[in-house]
Design a protein around this motif. Structure first.
Motif, mmCIF file in Angstrom:
data_model
loop_
_atom_site.group_PDB
_atom_site.id
_atom_site.type_symbol
_atom_site.label_atom_id
_atom_site.label_comp_id
_atom_site.label_asym_id
_atom_site.label_seq_id
_atom_site.Cartn_x
_atom_site.Cartn_y
_atom_site.Cartn_z
ATOM 1 N N PHE B 170 0.815 -1.222 0.000
ATOM 2 C CA PHE B 170 0.000 0.000 0.000
ATOM 3 C C PHE B 170 0.845 1.267 0.000
ATOM 4 C CE2 PHE B 170 0.764 -1.115 4.413
ATOM 5 C CZ PHE B 170 1.205 0.084 4.924
ATOM 6 N N GLY B 171 2.152 1.136 -0.052
ATOM 7 C CA GLY B 171 2.999 2.320 -0.014
ATOM 8 C C GLY B 171 4.307 2.056 -0.717
ATOM 9 N N SER B 172 5.146 3.077 -0.781
ATOM 10 C CA SER B 172 6.433 2.962 -1.463
ATOM 11 C C SER B 172 7.495 3.692 -0.675
ATOM 12 C CB SER B 172 6.339 3.563 -2.868
ATOM 13 O OG SER B 172 7.632 3.692 -3.447
ATOM 14 N N PRO B 173 8.609 3.062 -0.351
ATOM 15 C CA PRO B 173 8.961 1.672 -0.686
ATOM 16 C C PRO B 173 8.297 0.684 0.255
ATOM 17 C CG PRO B 173 10.708 2.626 0.623
ATOM 18 C CD PRO B 173 9.708 3.714 0.396
ATOM 19 N N TYR B 174 8.191 -0.544 -0.203
ATOM 20 C CA TYR B 174 7.586 -1.627 0.582
ATOM 21 C C TYR B 174 8.422 -2.873 0.306
ATOM 22 C CZ TYR B 174 3.543 -4.078 2.693
ATOM 23 O OH TYR B 174 2.696 -4.796 3.513
ATOM 24 N N PHE B 175 8.837 -3.527 1.353
ATOM 25 C CA PHE B 175 9.705 -4.696 1.223
ATOM 26 C C PHE B 175 9.006 -5.923 1.787
ATOM 27 C CE2 PHE B 175 12.057 -0.893 2.411
ATOM 28 C CZ PHE B 175 12.873 -0.719 1.304
ATOM 29 N N ILE B 176 9.238 -7.061 1.161
ATOM 30 C CA ILE B 176 8.795 -8.325 1.766
ATOM 31 C C ILE B 176 10.027 -9.226 1.886
ATOM 32 C CG2 ILE B 176 7.263 -10.312 1.609
ATOM 33 C CD1 ILE B 176 5.266 -8.585 0.112
ATOM 34 N N VAL B 177 10.334 -9.578 3.121
ATOM 35 C CA VAL B 177 11.513 -10.396 3.430
ATOM 36 C C VAL B 177 11.018 -11.695 4.049
ATOM 37 C CG1 VAL B 177 13.668 -10.514 4.726
ATOM 38 C CG2 VAL B 177 12.810 -8.289 3.957
ATOM 39 N N ASP B 178 11.135 -12.789 3.317
ATOM 40 C CA ASP B 178 10.662 -14.088 3.817
ATOM 41 C C ASP B 178 9.237 -13.991 4.354
ATOM 42 O OD1 ASP B 178 13.201 -14.987 3.165
ATOM 43 O OD2 ASP B 178 13.965 -14.701 5.195
ATOM 44 N N GLY B 179 8.371 -13.313 3.607
ATOM 45 C CA GLY B 179 6.964 -13.200 3.989
ATOM 46 C C GLY B 179 6.660 -12.050 4.934
ATOM 47 N N GLU B 180 7.693 -11.404 5.456
ATOM 48 C CA GLU B 180 7.484 -10.334 6.443
ATOM 49 C C GLU B 180 7.485 -8.975 5.732
ATOM 50 O OE1 GLU B 180 6.916 -11.193 9.565
ATOM 51 O OE2 GLU B 180 6.853 -9.206 10.482
ATOM 52 N N PRO B 181 6.403 -8.169 5.890
ATOM 53 C CA PRO B 181 6.321 -6.888 5.187
ATOM 54 C C PRO B 181 6.934 -5.734 5.988
ATOM 55 C CG PRO B 181 4.228 -7.333 6.274
ATOM 56 C CD PRO B 181 5.165 -8.479 6.646
ATOM 57 N N PHE B 182 7.577 -4.841 5.275
ATOM 58 C CA PHE B 182 8.142 -3.620 5.878
ATOM 59 C C PHE B 182 7.818 -2.455 4.962
ATOM 60 C CE2 PHE B 182 10.758 -7.139 7.323
ATOM 61 C CZ PHE B 182 10.949 -6.878 8.674
ATOM 62 N N TRP B 183 7.281 -1.399 5.535
ATOM 63 C CA TRP B 183 6.892 -0.214 4.745
ATOM 64 C C TRP B 183 7.776 0.959 5.109
ATOM 65 C CZ3 TRP B 183 2.884 3.731 6.598
ATOM 66 C CH2 TRP B 183 2.716 4.733 5.648
ATOM 67 N N GLY B 184 8.361 1.582 4.097
ATOM 68 C CA GLY B 184 9.060 2.849 4.300
ATOM 69 C C GLY B 184 10.567 2.717 4.322
ATOM 70 N N SER B 185 11.228 3.773 3.834
ATOM 71 C CA SER B 185 12.698 3.755 3.859
ATOM 72 C C SER B 185 13.196 3.794 5.295
ATOM 73 C CB SER B 185 13.257 4.931 3.050
ATOM 74 O OG SER B 185 12.829 6.164 3.582
#
Lengths: 200, 200
Positions: B170-185
């Motif tokens: 829902f935002g940028s940047p957005y990371f998925i690491v082994d299924g775990e989501p992280f939003w924001g620089s």
């Protein structure tokens, strides 16, 4: 004498709670005081045109994951109270009423409200719960309940919210360090660096 | 073989740009690849009910201050292109068209688009500017211009945007690491800790 750090927060803001557990310690390392400034995010949302994070699809699921994860990383217990949004007018009014008598007592009250909300996960948004918490730190509960209905106390909070908006505060937590604004508990490391270096 | 990190971003997102300068280096320290996944934030905004950060009073002023400050802290040059929002459909279409031929070329293209946007502060949102950047990294500019109008290329990007939404981006940047989501620089340090520890 260096200026105190302004710490703006809404009592219903879980990231404000996380920040509340860290900001005094960070400030103390640089011989700074922290002025705690509860305000009403709901009023700010109307001006900015945003809403509580739990109102947005996709985003709300993320916050339910990010909040406990960020809390664990900071070593802070975190439990969300049931329901949302919570009315934080009683706690904010009580805070400023207490502050005008005893600033240290007001801060102890704020910490206790936050911990009841987000460490215990209890809904302490009612006037009665507010008065009970104030009583636990030594205030007179009946006086608190009366103060919550006092127009002067209502105006006192309104003035504080107006001042927050004047200072461009649009989220919780929000810090102002020597005129420099920082939004979010994820800016605590920048706040600390700013105190350490005087800016970059 | 560990999974690649998914890096979702919109080409007009300045915090996506900041992340783009860091994520590959972070991943490499833990022997991870990064899959770059440009998507269209405008479509996500319609679903989530939010908008570009520069559309909000108070918030927009903050971002104009926070962005260069965060960039300086990360040691990254940052200049905002004139105007907003920028159309990032041409760049995103060109990215996937290039990727289907040569993934390394697509990443080089994306880095160049981001650097033109936010290091040079140039508005490179037009099809012509997109084709020019693609040509600079060795693609045929005329073929790129034709591809941008190709229904198959349009559908390719639409599928990617749909997949991003499926994955709750829902935002940028957005990371998925082994299924775990992280939003924001501002979650890059958590991304790194997650890679280091496997989670906490």
């Amino acid at each position: 004498m260096p200026q105190p750090i302004d710490f703006y927060f809404d009592f219903a803001s879980p990231y404000g709670y996380l920040a509340s557990r860290k900001i005094d310690g960070i400030a103390a390392r640089y011989d700074r005081e922290v002025t705690w400034r509860p305000f009403l995010l709901g009023i700010v949302f109307k001006i900015v045109g945003t809403g509580p994070m739990f109102d947005y699809p996709l985003k709300s699921d993320y916050f339910l994951r990010d909040l406990p994860r960020s809390a664990r990383r900071l070593g802070i217990p975190a439990t969300l109270p049931p329901g949302s949004p919570h009315n934080t007018i009683p706690a904010a009014r009580a805070f400023y009423w207490l502050k005008d008598q005893d600033p240290a007592m007001a801060k102890a009250f704020a910490q206790r409200v936050y911990n009841r909300f987000f460490e215990d996960g209890a809904d302490v948004s009612s006037p009665e719960a507010t008065a009970e918490i104030a009583a636990e730190i030594g205030a007179d509960g009946d006086q608190v309940l009366a103060a919550l209905q006092d127009q002067k106390v209502k105006d006192r909070l309104r003035d504080e919210v107006d001042a927050a908006i004047e200072n461009s505060v649009f989220g919780s937590p929000y810090f102002i360090v020597d005129g420099e604004p920082f939004w979010g508990s994820d800016r605590l490391d920048q706040v600390e660096d700013w105190l350490k270096t005087g800016g970059w």
